[in-house]
Design a protein around this motif. Sequence first.
Motif, PDB file in Angstrom:
ATOM      1  N   ILE A 247       8.384 -39.328  16.463  1.00 58.15           N
ATOM      2  CA  ILE A 247       9.280 -38.234  16.864  1.00 58.15           C
ATOM      3  C   ILE A 247       9.927 -38.539  18.204  1.00 58.15           C
ATOM      4  N   ASN A 248       9.146 -39.070  19.120  1.00 59.73           N
ATOM      5  CA  ASN A 248       9.670 -39.411  20.445  1.00 59.73           C
ATOM      6  C   ASN A 248      10.762 -40.475  20.334  1.00 59.73           C
ATOM      7  N   GLU A 249      10.523 -41.500  19.527  1.00 60.67           N
ATOM      8  CA  GLU A 249      11.526 -42.555  19.363  1.00 60.67           C
ATOM      9  C   GLU A 249      12.771 -42.036  18.649  1.00 60.67           C
ATOM     10  N   ILE A 250      12.585 -41.196  17.651  1.00 60.61           N
ATOM     11  CA  ILE A 250      13.725 -40.629  16.931  1.00 60.61           C
ATOM     12  C   ILE A 250      14.559 -39.745  17.851  1.00 60.61           C
ATOM     13  N   SER A 251      13.904 -39.020  18.732  1.00 63.03           N
ATOM     14  CA  SER A 251      14.640 -38.127  19.641  1.00 63.03           C
ATOM     15  C   SER A 251      15.523 -38.902  20.616  1.00 63.03           C
ATOM     16  N   LYS A 252      15.248 -40.183  20.811  1.00 57.64           N
ATOM     17  CA  LYS A 252      16.062 -41.008  21.706  1.00 57.64           C
ATOM     18  C   LYS A 252      17.341 -41.500  21.031  1.00 57.64           C
ATOM     19  N   LEU A 253      17.391 -41.453  19.704  1.00 52.13           N
ATOM     20  CA  LEU A 253      18.550 -41.967  18.979  1.00 52.13           C
ATOM     21  C   LEU A 253      19.764 -41.056  19.155  1.00 52.13           C
ATOM     22  N   GLU A 254      20.907 -41.675  19.250  1.00 50.50           N
ATOM     23  CA  GLU A 254      22.158 -40.927  19.378  1.00 50.50           C
ATOM     24  C   GLU A 254      23.077 -41.153  18.177  1.00 50.50           C
ATOM     25  N   SER A 255      22.731 -42.090  17.326  1.00 48.63           N
ATOM     26  CA  SER A 255      23.584 -42.439  16.196  1.00 48.63           C
ATOM     27  C   SER A 255      23.272 -41.546  14.992  1.00 48.63           C
ATOM     28  N   GLU A 256      24.287 -40.844  14.523  1.00 45.40           N
ATOM     29  CA  GLU A 256      24.118 -39.984  13.359  1.00 45.40           C
ATOM     30  C   GLU A 256      23.784 -40.803  12.118  1.00 45.40           C
ATOM     31  N   ASN A 257      24.425 -41.958  11.979  1.00 48.81           N
ATOM     32  CA  ASN A 257      24.160 -42.810  10.825  1.00 48.81           C
ATOM     33  C   ASN A 257      22.725 -43.321  10.825  1.00 48.81           C
ATOM     34  N   ALA A 258      22.214 -43.681  11.979  1.00 47.94           N
ATOM     35  CA  ALA A 258      20.839 -44.161  12.071  1.00 47.94           C
ATOM     36  C   ALA A 258      19.867 -43.046  11.690  1.00 47.94           C
ATOM     37  N   LEU A 259      20.127 -41.842  12.145  1.00 49.60           N
ATOM     38  CA  LEU A 259      19.258 -40.715  11.812  1.00 49.60           C
ATOM     39  C   LEU A 259      19.296 -40.403  10.320  1.00 49.60           C
TER      40      LEU A 259
END
Length: 65
Positions: free
Chosen positions: A11-23
Motif C-alpha cells: 500500500i505504501n509503495e502504491i501510494s507513491k505512484l503517480e501514473s494512472e496507467n500503472a495503477l
Amino acid sequence: MSIAELKLVAINEISKLESENALKEILEHIAKMNEEVGQTKPLNLFQHYDKIKKEYGNTLQKLAQ
C-alpha cells in the motif's frame, strides 16, 4: 515478514505512484490473481480409469470376504 506487513508495504509503495496507467495495471493484475486463487482446477479422474477398472474385481472380492 507477515502478510499484514507485506500488505502495508505494498500500500505504501502504491501510494507513491503517480501514473494512472500503472495503477490500472496493478489493479488488473491483483484482480487476475484473486480470480486464479478463487478458482479450483477440475480433477481429471479419467486418467485413473483403467487402473480403477483393473482393481474393481479385487476390491469386490475383498469386500465380500
